[in-house]
Design an enzyme around this catalytic site. Structure first.
Site, PDB file in Angstrom:
ATOM      1  N   GLU A  15       0.852  -1.237  -0.108  1.00 61.16           N
ATOM      2  CA  GLU A  15       0.011   0.011  -0.055  1.00 61.16           C
ATOM      3  C   GLU A  15       0.738   1.268   0.052  1.00 61.16           C
ATOM      4  O   GLU A  15       2.187   1.003  -0.199  1.00 61.16           O
ATOM      5  CB  GLU A  15      -0.857   0.118   1.044  1.00 61.16           C
ATOM      6  CG  GLU A  15      -2.278  -0.366   0.976  1.00 61.16           C
ATOM      7  CD  GLU A  15      -3.019   1.101   0.356  1.00 61.16           C
ATOM      8  OE1 GLU A  15      -2.617   2.070  -0.140  1.00 61.16           O
ATOM      9  OE2 GLU A  15      -4.475   0.748   0.268  1.00 61.16           O
ATOM     10  N   ARG A  98      -5.961   0.592  13.198  1.00 63.23           N
ATOM     11  CA  ARG A  98      -4.559   1.008  12.733  1.00 63.23           C
ATOM     12  C   ARG A  98      -4.854   2.073  11.735  1.00 63.23           C
ATOM     13  O   ARG A  98      -5.831   2.261  11.186  1.00 63.23           O
ATOM     14  CB  ARG A  98      -3.993  -0.151  12.079  1.00 63.23           C
ATOM     15  CG  ARG A  98      -4.833  -0.977  10.822  1.00 63.23           C
ATOM     16  CD  ARG A  98      -4.026  -2.055  10.043  1.00 63.23           C
ATOM     17  NE  ARG A  98      -4.628  -2.592   9.211  1.00 63.23           N
ATOM     18  CZ  ARG A  98      -4.715  -1.930   7.772  1.00 63.23           C
ATOM     19  NH1 ARG A  98      -4.295  -0.830   7.453  1.00 63.23           N
ATOM     20  NH2 ARG A  98      -5.413  -2.755   6.745  1.00 63.23           N
ATOM     21  N   ASN A 100      -4.554   3.532   7.898  1.00 64.24           N
ATOM     22  CA  ASN A 100      -4.702   2.876   6.338  1.00 64.24           C
ATOM     23  C   ASN A 100      -4.253   3.616   5.420  1.00 64.24           C
ATOM     24  O   ASN A 100      -2.898   4.262   5.561  1.00 64.24           O
ATOM     25  CB  ASN A 100      -6.114   2.426   6.137  1.00 64.24           C
ATOM     26  CG  ASN A 100      -6.214   1.337   4.865  1.00 64.24           C
ATOM     27  OD1 ASN A 100      -5.356   0.498   5.027  1.00 64.24           O
ATOM     28  ND2 ASN A 100      -7.221   1.514   4.048  1.00 64.24           N
ATOM     29  N   ASN A 145     -10.402   4.119   2.037  1.00 65.18           N
ATOM     30  CA  ASN A 145      -9.211   3.877   1.400  1.00 65.18           C
ATOM     31  C   ASN A 145      -9.430   5.299   0.248  1.00 65.18           C
ATOM     32  O   ASN A 145     -10.374   6.245   0.441  1.00 65.18           O
ATOM     33  CB  ASN A 145      -9.745   2.607   0.553  1.00 65.18           C
ATOM     34  CG  ASN A 145      -8.541   1.627   1.000  1.00 65.18           C
ATOM     35  OD1 ASN A 145      -7.399   2.161   1.209  1.00 65.18           O
ATOM     36  ND2 ASN A 145      -9.090   0.513   1.243  1.00 65.18           N
ATOM     37  N   ASP A 193     -10.244   0.781  -3.950  1.00 64.46           N
ATOM     38  CA  ASP A 193      -9.157   0.675  -2.984  1.00 64.46           C
ATOM     39  C   ASP A 193      -8.419   2.101  -3.262  1.00 64.46           C
ATOM     40  O   ASP A 193      -8.994   3.141  -3.285  1.00 64.46           O
ATOM     41  CB  ASP A 193      -8.244  -0.326  -3.021  1.00 64.46           C
ATOM     42  CG  ASP A 193      -7.486  -0.833  -1.730  1.00 64.46           C
ATOM     43  OD1 ASP A 193      -6.937  -0.032  -1.016  1.00 64.46           O
ATOM     44  OD2 ASP A 193      -7.482  -2.019  -1.343  1.00 64.46           O
TER      45      ASP A 193
END
Length: 280
Positions: A15, A98, A100, A145, A193
């Site tokens: 990512e 967490r 992203n 995202n 995404d």
């Protein structure tokens, strides 16, 4: 043509792509592998640094070095020599959450998401960082995202991958307008995404679960699809000296695929726009 970048490991969850024009190198993260990676395209050399916690993204800082989302915080990162310094904690985050994905806007602010490790409950959020962390959108998120800011800085696109919808917000003076649905993914499109704009104002979206990238017109209509040899496509960015190459991350997490977790390079046929930097 799709090129698989040769290296000695696959990403658990690739990512956080960033093209560093200053160095002529590509950076990206392996979120669950807790790593930052760097590619020198001219030589093919890949370097990797182990991070202190899960690492969602890395973005260049105008003053030099980088900022990164690590664990549930934002940190300054130097790679040469390596150092990590936390500069802000994201409020209200527990151990189930967490960082992203993230992006900088033309004014150097950061827009970032937090999400649950489990990917199945809306405990995440969407945040703005301009020296202080504040909630950008009161909506709870499951898998935030994107985000992508248009080159002129007039609007921001963001998605909750779990919903399969890309939302559009007007962006003015660091504030978001009302959230409006922009692209609702149909059956067979996968889940939206990471995403990025090209120089023609079209949007490129990594389609998780559909083994492809899709290019959408400024009106949100799909106009091109590029197949890739991995199912979990997670992010994309333009790179190269002329921003005429595209690099794409993927994930090996939970799948048994030859190229799951690979980094890909493709010829997109169009150029990108320079990345915005963090100005704090």
């Amino acid at each position: 043509m799709v090129k698989v970048i040769a290296r000695d490991r696959a990403d658990v969850l690739g990512e956080g792509l960033f093209w560093d024009a200053r160095a002529g190198k590509l950076l990206w993260t392996d979120i669950l592998g807790k790593r930052v990676n760097r590619l020198a395209p001219e030589t093919g050399e890949v370097e990797s640094w182990e991070m202190p916690d899960v690492t969602g993204w890395i973005i260049g800082a105008e003053t030099g070095g980088y900022v990164a989302g690590i664990g549930r915080s934002i940190a300054r990162v130097s790679l040469d020599p390596f150092s990590v310094e936390t500069i802000a904690d994201i409020p209200g985050q527990t151990s189930i959450n967490r960082v992203n994905d993230a992006a900088a806007d033309p004014e150097g602010r950061l827009w970032l998401g937090t999400m649950p490790f489990s990917c199945d409950v809306p405990t995440g959020g969407f945040w703005r960082f301009d020296g202080e962390v504040s909630r950008a959108d009161a909506t709870p998120y499951t898998i935030p995202n994107g985000p992508a800011i248009d080159p002129a800085g007039c609007f921001l696109l963001h998605t909750d991958s779990a919903m399969g919808v890309i939302f559009r917000y007007a962006l003015e003076d660091g504030q978001l307008g009302e959230r409006q649905p922009f692209i609702a993914f149909e059956d067979g499109w996968g889940s939206p995404d990471g995403m990025t704009f090209d120089a023609e104002g079209h949007l490129w979206v990594a389609c998780w679960g559909a083994s492809c990238l899709t290019r959408f017109s400024p009106e949100g209509v799909p106009v091109r699809r590029i197949e890739l040899p991995a199912s979990q496509i997670s992010n994309c960015v333009f790179g190269g000296a002329d921003l005429d190459r595209m690099f794409v991350t993927s994930s090996a997490n939970g799948v048994d695929e030859k190229h799951g977790g690979a980094l890909f390079e493709i010829d997109p046929g169009v150029c990108g726009v320079p990345a915005f930097l963090y100005r704090g």
